[in-house]
Design a protein around this motif. Structure first.
Motif, mmCIF file in Angstrom:
data_model
loop_
_atom_site.group_PDB
_atom_site.id
_atom_site.type_symbol
_atom_site.label_atom_id
_atom_site.label_comp_id
_atom_site.label_asym_id
_atom_site.label_seq_id
_atom_site.Cartn_x
_atom_site.Cartn_y
_atom_site.Cartn_z
ATOM 1 N N ALA A 1 0.435 -1.436 0.059
ATOM 2 C CA ALA A 1 0.146 -0.475 0.087
ATOM 3 C C ALA A 1 0.454 1.545 0.220
ATOM 4 O O ALA A 1 0.583 2.316 -0.082
ATOM 5 N N ASN A 2 2.100 1.468 0.718
ATOM 6 C CA ASN A 2 3.178 2.599 0.896
ATOM 7 C C ASN A 2 4.056 2.458 0.234
ATOM 8 O O ASN A 2 5.332 3.344 0.285
ATOM 9 N N THR A 3 4.838 1.429 -0.733
ATOM 10 C CA THR A 3 5.468 1.439 -1.882
ATOM 11 C C THR A 3 5.688 1.602 -3.202
ATOM 12 O O THR A 3 4.284 1.287 -3.788
ATOM 13 N N SER A 4 6.379 2.145 -3.987
ATOM 14 C CA SER A 4 6.448 2.349 -5.418
ATOM 15 C C SER A 4 6.662 0.838 -6.411
ATOM 16 O O SER A 4 8.186 0.806 -5.580
ATOM 17 N N GLN A 5 6.178 0.527 -7.008
ATOM 18 C CA GLN A 5 7.031 -0.885 -7.894
ATOM 19 C C GLN A 5 8.196 -0.261 -8.661
ATOM 20 O O GLN A 5 9.286 -1.150 -8.302
ATOM 21 N N THR A 6 8.202 0.437 -9.007
ATOM 22 C CA THR A 6 9.229 1.298 -9.555
ATOM 23 C C THR A 6 10.708 1.093 -8.733
ATOM 24 O O THR A 6 11.321 0.843 -9.187
ATOM 25 N N VAL B 1 26.063 4.392 -10.811
ATOM 26 C CA VAL B 1 24.552 3.669 -11.038
ATOM 27 C C VAL B 1 23.130 5.027 -10.222
ATOM 28 O O VAL B 1 22.493 4.865 -11.256
ATOM 29 N N ASP B 2 23.700 4.891 -9.450
ATOM 30 C CA ASP B 2 22.096 5.024 -8.351
ATOM 31 C C ASP B 2 21.696 6.224 -8.286
ATOM 32 O O ASP B 2 21.273 7.147 -8.706
ATOM 33 N N SER B 3 23.279 7.170 -9.116
ATOM 34 C CA SER B 3 22.711 8.420 -9.811
ATOM 35 C C SER B 3 21.955 9.000 -10.558
ATOM 36 O O SER B 3 21.448 9.607 -10.370
ATOM 37 N N ARG B 4 21.977 7.871 -11.382
ATOM 38 C CA ARG B 4 20.997 7.942 -12.289
ATOM 39 C C ARG B 4 19.712 7.456 -12.635
ATOM 40 O O ARG B 4 18.721 8.003 -12.300
ATOM 41 N N ALA B 5 20.319 6.635 -11.101
ATOM 42 C CA ALA B 5 17.976 5.637 -10.626
ATOM 43 C C ALA B 5 17.778 7.229 -10.373
ATOM 44 O O ALA B 5 16.348 7.017 -10.239
ATOM 45 N N ILE B 6 18.318 7.646 -9.280
ATOM 46 C CA ILE B 6 17.397 8.246 -8.591
ATOM 47 C C ILE B 6 17.130 9.870 -9.327
ATOM 48 O O ILE B 6 16.154 10.249 -9.593
ATOM 49 N N ARG B 7 17.946 10.503 -10.748
ATOM 50 C CA ARG B 7 17.443 10.830 -11.295
ATOM 51 C C ARG B 7 16.491 10.912 -12.547
ATOM 52 O O ARG B 7 14.988 11.311 -13.063
ATOM 53 N N ILE B 8 16.600 9.560 -12.583
ATOM 54 C CA ILE B 8 15.565 8.980 -13.517
ATOM 55 C C ILE B 8 13.966 8.608 -12.779
ATOM 56 O O ILE B 8 13.129 9.293 -13.057
ATOM 57 N N LEU B 9 14.240 8.408 -11.447
ATOM 58 C CA LEU B 9 12.739 8.045 -10.439
ATOM 59 C C LEU B 9 12.101 9.319 -10.178
ATOM 60 O O LEU B 9 11.285 9.764 -9.712
ATOM 61 N N ALA B 10 13.222 10.334 -9.569
ATOM 62 C CA ALA B 10 12.480 11.859 -9.343
ATOM 63 C C ALA B 10 11.935 12.134 -10.223
ATOM 64 O O ALA B 10 11.459 13.258 -9.449
ATOM 65 N N LEU B 11 11.752 12.413 -11.203
ATOM 66 C CA LEU B 11 11.383 12.796 -12.557
ATOM 67 C C LEU B 11 9.816 11.625 -12.799
ATOM 68 O O LEU B 11 9.093 12.083 -13.609
ATOM 69 N N PRO C 1 5.673 9.839 -11.706
ATOM 70 C CA PRO C 1 4.576 10.166 -11.458
ATOM 71 C C PRO C 1 4.566 9.636 -10.442
ATOM 72 O O PRO C 1 4.205 10.409 -9.402
ATOM 73 N N ASP C 2 5.544 8.729 -9.504
ATOM 74 C CA ASP C 2 5.271 8.098 -8.523
ATOM 75 C C ASP C 2 6.388 8.627 -7.797
ATOM 76 O O ASP C 2 5.811 9.529 -6.135
ATOM 77 N N ALA C 3 7.566 9.622 -7.363
ATOM 78 C CA ALA C 3 8.050 10.611 -6.935
ATOM 79 C C ALA C 3 6.956 11.637 -6.543
ATOM 80 O O ALA C 3 7.057 11.993 -5.766
ATOM 81 N N ASN C 4 6.808 12.473 -7.884
ATOM 82 C CA ASN C 4 5.961 13.832 -7.856
ATOM 83 C C ASN C 4 4.868 13.049 -6.546
ATOM 84 O O ASN C 4 4.147 14.598 -5.393
ATOM 85 N N GLU C 5 3.827 11.910 -6.844
ATOM 86 C CA GLU C 5 3.006 11.354 -5.852
ATOM 87 C C GLU C 5 3.402 11.349 -4.456
ATOM 88 O O GLU C 5 3.035 11.536 -3.529
ATOM 89 N N GLY C 6 4.536 10.634 -4.205
ATOM 90 C CA GLY C 6 4.919 10.798 -2.797
ATOM 91 C C GLY C 6 5.518 12.634 -2.341
ATOM 92 O O GLY C 6 5.415 12.233 -1.122
ATOM 93 N N VAL D 1 -0.488 7.777 0.315
ATOM 94 C CA VAL D 1 0.143 7.297 -1.096
ATOM 95 C C VAL D 1 -0.232 6.617 -2.032
ATOM 96 O O VAL D 1 -1.589 5.923 -1.451
ATOM 97 N N LYS D 2 -1.072 7.519 -2.982
ATOM 98 C CA LYS D 2 -1.814 6.423 -4.372
ATOM 99 C C LYS D 2 -0.504 6.238 -5.799
ATOM 100 O O LYS D 2 -0.344 7.182 -6.211
ATOM 101 N N PHE D 3 0.210 5.318 -5.789
ATOM 102 C CA PHE D 3 1.232 4.926 -6.001
ATOM 103 C C PHE D 3 0.528 4.073 -7.908
ATOM 104 O O PHE D 3 0.032 3.244 -7.280
ATOM 105 N N THR D 4 1.287 4.246 -8.932
ATOM 106 C CA THR D 4 0.680 4.434 -10.264
ATOM 107 C C THR D 4 1.255 3.466 -10.671
ATOM 108 O O THR D 4 0.800 3.108 -11.831
#
Length: 300
Positions: free
Chosen positions: A218-223, A245-255, A257-262, A272-275
């Motif tokens: 209920a409270n975590t993002s699949q991606t 690699v973790d810099s690229r990961a956070i760059r991609i995830l930060a933009l 929909p789930d990051a915006n929702e979080g 949260v309502k992650f989709t």
């Protein structure tokens, strides 16, 4: 692809049902002490491959009926070790053998969802190596006997356990468990840290694991889950490349929909309502080279 109907997949050794966003996989060979067979391996591989791709599923819990004599009492040895032979791979030679415990472990390990095992009984051999080590989180009954009997049966550890156990517990403790062929309890110092939660009765194990899975679903993002798991297991052996690699990961995830929702949910102080879906991470994900373990046949 339409959503799988898990009740009509033809599975005989396990049962699969959805409890909201949590898939529950139950070993269904209680009368046989849930011994590990090729049929059980095939069912688990099929189930986890589908659960990995099913967008309805955010977490998976594997368990056994709490009334079963064992969670898994190891490989079915009624016919001896000849049972491991596959007629098709035998044509190619011993190099073509792929152990069924390892194929099962890989399907669980590669599942990009949260994977949890609820060990509510005794476990021997592959019942530990193949059905516990590949999971993200492990719950266990405190009275369970956990056996690593391989060298006492004249065989080697299987199910990818010589890779997983040293990375989970360290080489020293893994060596102690494997070389002695030990039978230990969940609170043994040799297993320290392996189990997320140790429960006093076997009846408590699955409900606790399910509640834990439901909270995470209920409270975590699949991606975010998929990327985080992969950063840990498919990272690099030096800090500089891991930083890249973790810099690229956070760059991609930060933009995403789930990051915006979080961020919005945090600001608005609401659940949260992650989709977001894992497929959105392509083509960057996976970033590592995936090894094809299938055998390329050279004979008809």
């Amino acid at each position: 692809m339409s959503a799988p109907d898990y009740a009509n997949l033809g599975l005989t050794a396990v049962r699969v049902h959805l409890d909201g966003a949590v898939a529950v996989v139950t070993l269904a060979r209680s009368k046989q002490r849930n011994t590990f067979t090729d049929a059980l391996a095939a069912d688990l591989v099929k189930a986890f491959d589908l659960l990995d791709k099913d967008d309805r599923v955010r977490a998976v819990v594997l368990t056994a009926e709490h009334t079963a004599p064992a969670f898994c009492s190891g490989a079915e040895l009624g016919g001896g070790w000849d049972a491991i032979k596959n007629p098709e791979t035998e044509k190619e030679g011993e190099h073509a053998h792929r152990d069924s415990g390892g194929r099962t472990a890989l399907s669980i390990f590669r599942c990009r969802k949260i994977t949890i095992v609820a060990v509510n009984g005794h476990a021997v051999g592959v019942g530990v190596t193949g059905l516990q080590l590949p999971f993200d989180i492990r719950f266990v009954w405190g009275g369970a006997k956990l056996a690593f009997p391989f060298v006492r049966r004249g065989i080697a550890p299987e199910a990818c356990s010589s890779y997983l156990l040293p990375r989970l517990l360290g080489h020293s403790r893994a060596m102690s468990l494997f070389i002695t062929g030990a039978t230990v309890s969940p609170d043994s110092p040799l297993l320290s840290g392996l189990y997320h939660t140790i429960l006093p009765t076997r009846e408590e194990v699955f409900p606790a694991a399910l509640a834990f899975a439901q909270e995470l679903a209920a409270n975590t993002s699949q991606t975010a889950i998929a990327v985080t798991k992969s950063l840990i297991w498919h990272g690099y052996d030096n800090i500089e490349e891991q930083h890249i690699v973790d810099s690229r990961a956070i760059r991609i995830l930060a933009l995403s929909p789930d990051a915006n929702e979080g961020a919005l949910a945090f600001k608005q102080r609401r659940p949260v309502k992650f989709t977001d879906k894992i497929e959105r991470l392509a083509p960057w994900f996976p970033w590592w080279r995936e090894v094809n373990t299938n055998v390329r046949k050279s004979k008809l």
